[in-house]
Scaffold this motif. Sequence first.
Motif, PDB file in Angstrom:
ATOM      1  N   ASN B 145       0.873  -1.075   0.075  1.00 33.35           N
ATOM      2  CA  ASN B 145      -0.131   0.056  -0.039  1.00 33.35           C
ATOM      3  C   ASN B 145       0.968   1.379  -0.086  1.00 33.35           C
ATOM      4  OD1 ASN B 145       0.873  -0.020   2.694  1.00 33.35           O
ATOM      5  ND2 ASN B 145      -0.853  -0.731   3.467  1.00 33.35           N
ATOM      6  N   MET B 146       0.393   2.532  -0.075  1.00 26.76           N
ATOM      7  CA  MET B 146       1.150   3.652  -0.181  1.00 26.76           C
ATOM      8  C   MET B 146       2.075   3.752   0.924  1.00 26.76           C
ATOM      9  SD  MET B 146       1.101   5.914  -2.559  1.00 26.76           S
ATOM     10  CE  MET B 146       1.972   7.328  -2.786  1.00 26.76           C
ATOM     11  N   LEU B 147       1.712   3.347   2.122  1.00 22.62           N
ATOM     12  CA  LEU B 147       2.463   3.846   3.345  1.00 22.62           C
ATOM     13  C   LEU B 147       3.712   2.773   3.272  1.00 22.62           C
ATOM     14  CD1 LEU B 147       3.265   4.646   6.209  1.00 22.62           C
ATOM     15  CD2 LEU B 147       1.660   2.866   6.894  1.00 22.62           C
ATOM     16  N   GLY B 148       3.534   1.418   2.895  1.00 20.22           N
ATOM     17  CA  GLY B 148       4.451   0.506   2.754  1.00 20.22           C
ATOM     18  C   GLY B 148       5.342   0.931   1.744  1.00 20.22           C
ATOM     19  N   GLU B 149       4.966   1.518   0.442  1.00 19.62           N
ATOM     20  CA  GLU B 149       5.992   1.808  -0.469  1.00 19.62           C
ATOM     21  C   GLU B 149       6.879   2.843  -0.239  1.00 19.62           C
ATOM     22  OE1 GLU B 149       4.698  -0.736  -3.900  1.00 19.62           O
ATOM     23  OE2 GLU B 149       6.473   0.364  -3.269  1.00 19.62           O
ATOM     24  N   VAL B 150       6.202   3.834   0.570  1.00 20.09           N
ATOM     25  CA  VAL B 150       6.983   5.040   0.805  1.00 20.09           C
ATOM     26  C   VAL B 150       7.974   4.487   1.774  1.00 20.09           C
ATOM     27  CG1 VAL B 150       6.861   7.073   2.270  1.00 20.09           C
ATOM     28  CG2 VAL B 150       4.952   6.794   0.493  1.00 20.09           C
ATOM     29  N   THR B 151       7.628   3.626   2.704  1.00 25.47           N
ATOM     30  CA  THR B 151       8.758   2.950   3.853  1.00 25.47           C
ATOM     31  C   THR B 151       9.787   2.540   3.043  1.00 25.47           C
ATOM     32  OG1 THR B 151       6.826   2.669   5.319  1.00 25.47           O
ATOM     33  CG2 THR B 151       9.103   1.828   5.862  1.00 25.47           C
ATOM     34  N   VAL B 152       9.466   1.699   1.995  1.00 28.60           N
ATOM     35  CA  VAL B 152      10.471   0.880   1.141  1.00 28.60           C
ATOM     36  C   VAL B 152      11.377   1.988   0.447  1.00 28.60           C
ATOM     37  CG1 VAL B 152      10.793  -0.440  -0.761  1.00 28.60           C
ATOM     38  CG2 VAL B 152       9.096  -1.354   1.041  1.00 28.60           C
ATOM     39  N   LYS B 153      10.597   2.910   0.074  1.00 25.99           N
ATOM     40  CA  LYS B 153      11.306   3.999  -0.839  1.00 25.99           C
ATOM     41  C   LYS B 153      12.200   4.828   0.067  1.00 25.99           C
ATOM     42  CE  LYS B 153      10.185   4.103  -5.151  1.00 25.99           C
ATOM     43  NZ  LYS B 153      10.281   2.513  -5.081  1.00 25.99           N
TER      44      LYS B 153
END
Lengths: 276, 230
Positions: B145-153
Motif C-alpha cells: 500500500n502507499m505507506l509500505g511503498e513510501v517506507t521501502v522508498k
Amino acid sequence: MKRAVNILKNVPKSSRNLRQFSSAAESQKKTTHFGFTDVDETEKEKKVHDVFANVAKKYDLMNDAMSMGVHRLWKDYYVGGLQIPYNAKILDMAGGTGDIAFRLLRHSPTAKVTVSDINQPMLDVGKERAQSERDIQTSRLEWVCANAEQMPFESNTYDLFTMSFGIRNCTHPEKVVREAFRVLKPGGQLTILEFSEVNSTLKPIYDAYSFNVIPVLGEILASDRSSYQYLVESIRKFPNQDAFAQIIREEGFEHVRYENLTLGVCSIHKGTKPRK
Amino acid sequence: MSAPKLYAAHIPLNPISRLLLGIGSAAAAITDPKRGDMVAAMGETTALAPILENLRKRMDSDVVGRRLLKEKPRISNETIDRKKLAALPVGTLGKAYSEFLERLNTSPDARPTVKYIDNLEHLYVMQRYRETHDFTHIALEQKTNMLGEVTVKYFEGIQYGLPMCVTGGIFGGARLKTKNRQELLERNLPWVVEQATNARLFLAFDWENHFEKPLADVQKELNVVPLKDL
C-alpha cells in the motif's frame, strides 16, 4: 565504342550469370515505408491499424498536447474555407473521432456526412463523442468502416470529399485520390488537409520539436512512444506540396491548388472533378 | 538521432528529451502513482551516471555483489520456478515471494524493462534494482500500500542513493492522509532509517540462492529487525 565485355568489368563474377539476376528480382516483394523503416506493402496497413487502435482513446488529448491546441485552428480554417451546397452529401474519409464531421455539420445546417475510417476503434470514439456533443444531430451522420483505397460507395454520389490528417497513413495515396474522384459527383470538390513540408527556415526547430518532444509526450500521456515516433517519421515520408498537387492533377482533377498553414507545417489541397 | 543502441530495449535519448521525460514522468508519477511505466521512466532518467557508478562500485566491493555483477543473473519468468516456490514450507523466503506474487496477481516479468540507461554495466545495476524491489518489500515486511511503498522508498533512498527513491519517499509521503502520515513519521521512518544504515546492501544480496531459508534467518543475515519485533 567499348567492347561489350567491358561493361561487365565492374560486376562481381558471381553476379554475372543473368539467370541469377532474374530469380532475385522475382523473390523481391514490393516494400513501402512505415515511418523511417521499410516494410512489405501488405504489412503497412496492419501496422498503421495497430497504431491507431492503440492511440484511439487518447487521440484528441495527444493532438491538443502536440500542437498546443493549434490543430483546432487548422481544422476550423479548413472547414471554414469550404463552400458547402444546400443539402450536400459529404464524405469525410479517415474521419475517425469526428473532428471534421462535427465542424461540417455546424457549418452547414442541411449537410449530411458519411464518416468513414479504416479503424473501428477510432469510429467508436467518434460515435461516443457525437452522443455527448449537444448540438450535433446524430441523424445527419453515418459511420462506415472502410478502406480509403477501395471505398464501398457508389460512384458520382458526393458533393464534397474531405480528409484531414489521414492520407499520409495510406499505403497508396494516389489510389485514395482516384477513389475520391470516382465517388464525387461531376463538379464535386476534393479537399485534403495534411502535414506537409515546412518552410526551410523553420525546419531545424520543427525537426527538433518533432523528434525530441513528441515521442516523449506520447510516452507520458499515452504510454506509447512508438506510435508517436511513427507519426513524426510518416510526416517526412509523405510527398511535399507540389508533388502531392501533381498526384491530384494526374488523377483527373482540375483547378488543383494548395494553401500552406503555419509556414507549411500542414497544407490544404483542393481540386474539382470536371463536369462532363 | 543520438547515441547507438546498446541493447535490444535501448532507447537512446538526447539531453533535451531526457530532461523532458524526467520532468513529465515525475509529474505523471506523482499525479497517478499507479502508472508503473512513469515511475520506471522517472527512475531511469534521474539515475545519473555518477550515482549508478557509485552504486556499482559499492556492489563490486561486496564479495557476493561482485559475483552478481560478473554473472548478471536475472529474476524473470524464465529463471523463477513458481511451482517450486509455492511448494516451499510456509515462512521461507521463497514461499513468502510466491504468496507476494499471488496476492498481487503479478509475475517477475511484469516490471517494466530498463530502456533509458546508456551504459551496459549501469544497465545491470538498474535492472537488478527493479527485479529485487519485491524482495526488499518481503525482507522489510512492508505491504504494497502507499505507506509500505513510501517506507521501502526511504530504505532504498538511504541505501542506494537513487534520486527516484529519495523524491519518491518525500513526495509519496506527502500524499499520505493524516493517520498514515502520522504512522510514517512516528513509527516507520525512525525504524527504517536505522535498518537502512545497519543492514547489508540489499542490492548486493543473492536472493535467488536463499529461497529455501526461513525468512527470519534471511533477515538475520541481512541484519534487519522487522518493525513488528520492536
